[in-house]
Enzyme design. Sequence first.
Site, short mmCIF file in Angstrom:
data_model
loop_
_atom_site.label_atom_id
_atom_site.label_comp_id
_atom_site.label_asym_id
_atom_site.label_seq_id
_atom_site.Cartn_x
_atom_site.Cartn_y
_atom_site.Cartn_z
N LYS A 75 36.94 44.00 46.14
CA LYS A 75 37.69 45.13 46.22
C LYS A 75 37.45 45.85 47.49
CE LYS A 75 39.07 43.84 41.92
NZ LYS A 75 38.52 44.05 40.75
N TRP B 6 39.91 46.54 31.95
CA TRP B 6 38.34 46.19 32.08
C TRP B 6 37.37 46.76 31.05
CZ3 TRP B 6 38.62 41.87 34.31
CH2 TRP B 6 39.42 41.50 35.36
N ASP C 191 31.03 51.08 35.98
CA ASP C 191 31.93 50.03 36.85
C ASP C 191 32.59 50.57 37.79
OD1 ASP C 191 33.46 48.07 37.79
OD2 ASP C 191 34.22 47.34 35.69
#
Length: 369
Positions: free
Chosen positions: A198, A106, A174
């Site tokens: 999530k 990511w 993030d």
Amino acid sequence: MRVYNFSPGPSALPLPVLERAAAEMTDTNGTGQSVMEMSHRSGDFRPIIEKAEALLRELMEIPANYKVLFLQGGASLQFAMVPLNLAAGAQAGAGKRALYVETGIWAKKAAAEAAKYAETVTAASSKDRAYTYIPSAPAPAPDDAYYHITLNNTIVGTKWAGLPETGAVPLVADISSCILSEPLDVSKFGVLYAGAQKNLGPAGTTLVIIREDLVGHAPEWIPAMLRYDIHAAEGSMYNTPPCYGIYIIGLVLQWLKDSGGVPAAAERNREKANLFYSYLENSRFFRSPVEKPFRSLMNIPFVPLEEDAEKRAALEKRFIAEAASEGLVNLAGHRLVGGMRASVYNAMPIEGVQALVAFMKKFEEKARS
Ligand SMILES: *Cc1c(COP(=O)(O)O)cnc(C)c1O
């Protein structure tokens, strides 16, 4: 029957939240409407988004000089919005310098997206050891636009143990897979962002927390929907927001508050992770590929110790199938790294981890006998 769902995302939601949403599906707060049917500008919806923001501010102790935005497009759109708003130049491609720490897939994607609009520099990378640790990273130069990290690396299962020193350069993180899992000092960051699926709610809503002085620097060519200034000025209502997702996030936050807030969640998460990691440490069959100081509380990858690649792959396949047949589902590792991974977000009760560890012990005994 409900299963124990170890999915990395979209992932398990607290059962009381789902039950309440079900009970309110056709009539929410006595309005005679589902949240999905409400005008987003109505007096029926306004308290829902206001409550969600207020709960988030309370639970995360977000300082007053930060904006909370409920957007769409996932964390992946933030990979573009961050550079477009904080580093883009008067013309496309002529942006300022931004630093990225490459700690996984990511993080790498975020940097690759930013490179289209800004001059990106990889401050440090842990690629040399397959991202199994967090590298120490050099300080930025004073005129760098921002410094980007991925606080918890969902795929490889690492997390930052401390934060890098960035001086006056805004730290951007993030936090998709660790938001609300442990206390976080928001004032240390310029921008925080997270896809909801999530630890917060349903996919489709994206949360951005941004310090006010960082809003309003996007050059004119940036599209309206990608501008923090427009979303902030309109209170996340420039266009129709993801209303139902915001409603569910509100319910999740209320559940979290009722169960003791972030400190209590952190304690539960540490207990779950300790149980799992101490089993892995003592196992003569499975191991954690992640270096100890950097192990994630939320995403726990594990692999069989078997050296032979073919035998290992067969064991993994059998493990995942047998676990699923016992109601322990979504344990496959990310398709890019293989192995197994248990994601144990806030909604995963300790009983789920106990059941998984008991299953692993049984599997280990059977395989070694
Ligand atoms: C899941 C995840 C993403 C991607 O999120 P989308 O909402 O699907 O764009 C980005 N970063 C991290 C750390 C993630 O866990």
